[in-house]
Scaffold this motif. Structure first.
Motif, PDB file in Angstrom:
ATOM      1  N   SER A  22       5.048 -10.148   8.792  1.00 30.61           N
ATOM      2  CA  SER A  22       4.462 -10.666   7.556  1.00 30.61           C
ATOM      3  C   SER A  22       4.324  -9.541   6.542  1.00 30.61           C
ATOM      4  CB  SER A  22       3.115 -11.337   7.828  1.00 30.61           C
ATOM      5  OG  SER A  22       2.208 -10.414   8.367  1.00 30.61           O
ATOM      6  N   VAL A  23       4.405  -9.958   5.276  1.00 32.39           N
ATOM      7  CA  VAL A  23       4.337  -9.049   4.142  1.00 32.39           C
ATOM      8  C   VAL A  23       3.358  -9.636   3.144  1.00 32.39           C
ATOM      9  CG1 VAL A  23       5.678  -8.018   2.267  1.00 32.39           C
ATOM     10  CG2 VAL A  23       6.774  -8.463   4.453  1.00 32.39           C
ATOM     11  N   ASN A  24       2.508  -8.799   2.566  1.00 32.30           N
ATOM     12  CA  ASN A  24       1.645  -9.247   1.485  1.00 32.30           C
ATOM     13  C   ASN A  24       2.439  -9.205   0.185  1.00 32.30           C
ATOM     14  OD1 ASN A  24      -0.820  -9.714   2.851  1.00 32.30           O
ATOM     15  ND2 ASN A  24      -1.110  -7.519   3.023  1.00 32.30           N
ATOM     16  N   VAL A  25       2.412 -10.307  -0.554  1.00 31.07           N
ATOM     17  CA  VAL A  25       3.178 -10.440  -1.786  1.00 31.07           C
ATOM     18  C   VAL A  25       2.226 -10.830  -2.904  1.00 31.07           C
ATOM     19  CG1 VAL A  25       5.030 -11.749  -2.921  1.00 31.07           C
ATOM     20  CG2 VAL A  25       5.200 -11.210  -0.488  1.00 31.07           C
ATOM     21  N   LEU A  26       2.416 -10.227  -4.077  1.00 33.26           N
ATOM     22  CA  LEU A  26       1.657 -10.649  -5.252  1.00 33.26           C
ATOM     23  C   LEU A  26       2.493 -11.647  -6.031  1.00 33.26           C
ATOM     24  CD1 LEU A  26      -0.013  -7.480  -6.809  1.00 33.26           C
ATOM     25  CD2 LEU A  26      -1.127  -9.466  -5.800  1.00 33.26           C
ATOM     26  N   ILE A  58      11.034 -10.897  -2.932  1.00 34.46           N
ATOM     27  CA  ILE A  58      10.270 -10.079  -1.994  1.00 34.46           C
ATOM     28  C   ILE A  58      11.000  -8.754  -1.828  1.00 34.46           C
ATOM     29  CG2 ILE A  58       9.442  -9.847   0.369  1.00 34.46           C
ATOM     30  CD1 ILE A  58       9.093 -12.857   0.429  1.00 34.46           C
ATOM     31  N   GLN A  59      10.284  -7.665  -2.025  1.00 29.42           N
ATOM     32  CA  GLN A  59      10.862  -6.340  -1.928  1.00 29.42           C
ATOM     33  C   GLN A  59      10.380  -5.646  -0.660  1.00 29.42           C
ATOM     34  OE1 GLN A  59      12.955  -4.672  -4.056  1.00 29.42           O
ATOM     35  NE2 GLN A  59      13.164  -6.451  -5.350  1.00 29.42           N
ATOM     36  N   LEU A  60      11.298  -5.271   0.199  1.00 30.54           N
ATOM     37  CA  LEU A  60      10.968  -4.392   1.317  1.00 30.54           C
ATOM     38  C   LEU A  60      11.396  -3.002   0.881  1.00 30.54           C
ATOM     39  CD1 LEU A  60      12.068  -6.204   4.613  1.00 30.54           C
ATOM     40  CD2 LEU A  60       9.782  -5.889   3.703  1.00 30.54           C
ATOM     41  N   GLU A  61      10.446  -2.097   0.776  1.00 32.79           N
ATOM     42  CA  GLU A  61      10.771  -0.747   0.315  1.00 32.79           C
ATOM     43  C   GLU A  61       9.920   0.267   1.060  1.00 32.79           C
ATOM     44  OE1 GLU A  61       7.967  -1.171  -3.653  1.00 32.79           O
ATOM     45  OE2 GLU A  61      10.118  -1.412  -3.826  1.00 32.79           O
ATOM     46  N   PRO A  62      10.382   1.508   1.122  1.00 28.34           N
ATOM     47  CA  PRO A  62       9.625   2.546   1.819  1.00 28.34           C
ATOM     48  C   PRO A  62       8.185   2.624   1.315  1.00 28.34           C
ATOM     49  CG  PRO A  62      11.812   3.354   1.305  1.00 28.34           C
ATOM     50  CD  PRO A  62      11.662   2.020   0.614  1.00 28.34           C
ATOM     51  N   GLY A  63       7.268   2.758   2.268  1.00 21.31           N
ATOM     52  CA  GLY A  63       5.842   2.842   1.956  1.00 21.31           C
ATOM     53  C   GLY A  63       5.103   1.523   2.101  1.00 21.31           C
ATOM     54  N   LEU A  64       5.836   0.409   2.119  1.00 22.87           N
ATOM     55  CA  LEU A  64       5.216  -0.910   2.248  1.00 22.87           C
ATOM     56  C   LEU A  64       4.662  -1.085   3.663  1.00 22.87           C
ATOM     57  CD1 LEU A  64       4.812  -3.757   0.918  1.00 22.87           C
ATOM     58  CD2 LEU A  64       6.951  -4.399   2.045  1.00 22.87           C
ATOM     59  N   SER A  74      -0.334 -10.787  19.227  1.00 22.64           N
ATOM     60  CA  SER A  74      -1.086  -9.941  18.306  1.00 22.64           C
ATOM     61  C   SER A  74      -0.127  -9.340  17.275  1.00 22.64           C
ATOM     62  CB  SER A  74      -1.811  -8.828  19.068  1.00 22.64           C
ATOM     63  OG  SER A  74      -0.871  -7.927  19.630  1.00 22.64           O
ATOM     64  N   TYR A  75      -0.671  -8.702  16.261  1.00 21.81           N
ATOM     65  CA  TYR A  75       0.148  -8.074  15.226  1.00 21.81           C
ATOM     66  C   TYR A  75      -0.074  -6.568  15.216  1.00 21.81           C
ATOM     67  CZ  TYR A  75       1.627 -12.493  13.228  1.00 21.81           C
ATOM     68  OH  TYR A  75       2.211 -13.710  13.050  1.00 21.81           O
ATOM     69  N   GLN A  76       1.003  -5.823  15.029  1.00 20.45           N
ATOM     70  CA  GLN A  76       0.966  -4.369  14.929  1.00 20.45           C
ATOM     71  C   GLN A  76       1.380  -4.001  13.512  1.00 20.45           C
ATOM     72  OE1 GLN A  76       0.324  -1.768  17.252  1.00 20.45           O
ATOM     73  NE2 GLN A  76       0.564  -0.436  15.494  1.00 20.45           N
ATOM     74  N   ASN A  77       0.527  -3.245  12.814  1.00 23.55           N
ATOM     75  CA  ASN A  77       0.869  -2.799  11.469  1.00 23.55           C
ATOM     76  C   ASN A  77       1.908  -1.701  11.536  1.00 23.55           C
ATOM     77  OD1 ASN A  77      -0.917  -4.548  10.180  1.00 23.55           O
ATOM     78  ND2 ASN A  77      -2.604  -3.113  10.364  1.00 23.55           N
ATOM     79  N   ALA A  78       2.792  -1.696  10.541  1.00 24.76           N
ATOM     80  CA  ALA A  78       3.846  -0.696  10.481  1.00 24.76           C
ATOM     81  C   ALA A  78       4.142  -0.369   9.026  1.00 24.76           C
ATOM     82  CB  ALA A  78       5.110  -1.216  11.170  1.00 24.76           C
ATOM     83  N   GLU A  79       4.610   0.849   8.805  1.00 26.02           N
ATOM     84  CA  GLU A  79       5.006   1.283   7.468  1.00 26.02           C
ATOM     85  C   GLU A  79       6.530   1.310   7.387  1.00 26.02           C
ATOM     86  OE1 GLU A  79       4.965   5.220   4.599  1.00 26.02           O
ATOM     87  OE2 GLU A  79       3.648   5.164   6.347  1.00 26.02           O
ATOM     88  N   VAL A  80       7.075   0.685   6.355  1.00 26.12           N
ATOM     89  CA  VAL A  80       8.518   0.733   6.135  1.00 26.12           C
ATOM     90  C   VAL A  80       8.882   2.164   5.760  1.00 26.12           C
ATOM     91  CG1 VAL A  80      10.442  -0.095   4.709  1.00 26.12           C
ATOM     92  CG2 VAL A  80       8.630  -1.686   5.413  1.00 26.12           C
ATOM     93  N   VAL A  94      10.859   0.958  10.598  1.00 16.17           N
ATOM     94  CA  VAL A  94       9.415   1.046  10.393  1.00 16.17           C
ATOM     95  C   VAL A  94       8.793   1.993  11.410  1.00 16.17           C
ATOM     96  CG1 VAL A  94       9.261  -1.278   9.404  1.00 16.17           C
ATOM     97  CG2 VAL A  94       8.826  -0.962  11.837  1.00 16.17           C
ATOM     98  N   LEU A  95       7.692   2.584  10.998  1.00 16.26           N
ATOM     99  CA  LEU A  95       6.897   3.472  11.844  1.00 16.26           C
ATOM    100  C   LEU A  95       5.591   2.761  12.138  1.00 16.26           C
ATOM    101  CD1 LEU A  95       6.568   6.373  13.047  1.00 16.26           C
ATOM    102  CD2 LEU A  95       5.492   6.991  10.876  1.00 16.26           C
ATOM    103  N   TRP A  96       5.243   2.650  13.424  1.00 14.71           N
ATOM    104  CA  TRP A  96       3.969   1.996  13.770  1.00 14.71           C
ATOM    105  C   TRP A  96       2.842   2.723  13.067  1.00 14.71           C
ATOM    106  CZ3 TRP A  96       5.613  -2.307  15.127  1.00 14.71           C
ATOM    107  CH2 TRP A  96       6.545  -2.523  16.117  1.00 14.71           C
ATOM    108  N   TYR A  97       1.919   1.970  12.514  1.00 16.63           N
ATOM    109  CA  TYR A  97       0.807   2.506  11.752  1.00 16.63           C
ATOM    110  C   TYR A  97      -0.451   2.392  12.606  1.00 16.63           C
ATOM    111  CZ  TYR A  97      -2.334   3.186   7.788  1.00 16.63           C
ATOM    112  OH  TYR A  97      -3.295   3.673   6.929  1.00 16.63           O
TER     113      TYR A  97
END
Length: 99
Positions: A22-26, A58-64, A74-80, A94-97
């Motif tokens: 999942s991604v948070n989108v504005l 929807i933009q997937l970009e580094p830092g997201l 369950s959900y694991q947060n990750a940084e693109v 992605v890197l696990w956060y």
């Protein structure tokens, strides 16, 4: 000719599995969660590589930050960390956060 030494920090293991994230989108200033899917390519103890098709807008970009659904639900947060194109799809690393 000798082989080139591995430059990666972490050993990757093939991970040919479907995944959900999942991604948070504005949207017009209002946040909403977009649930997406993809297919794993490889995995390490530090991150994951996968392929996905992302809808327009929807933009997937580094830092997201994204949330990847785990096998136990369950959900694991990750940084693109990086995004590239491969055969019309996005290849994402992605890197696990860890909070």
């Amino acid at each position: 000719m000798g082989s080139t030494p591995e430059k990666r920090k972490h050993v990757r293991i093939g991970y040919d599995m479907p995944l959900e994230f999942s991604v948070n989108v504005l949207e017009f200033g209002t946040p909403r969660i977009e649930n997406l899917s993809g297919r794993g390519v490889d995995i390490t103890d530090q991150g994951l590589g996968f392929l996905t098709e992302v809808p327009t807008g929807i933009q997937l970009e580094p830092g997201l930050l994204i949330s990847v659904k785990q096998e136990d639900g369950s959900y694991q947060n990750a940084e693109v960390r990086w995004v590239g194109e491969l055969d019309g799809k996005l290849r994402v690393g992605v890197l696990w956060y860890n909070v």
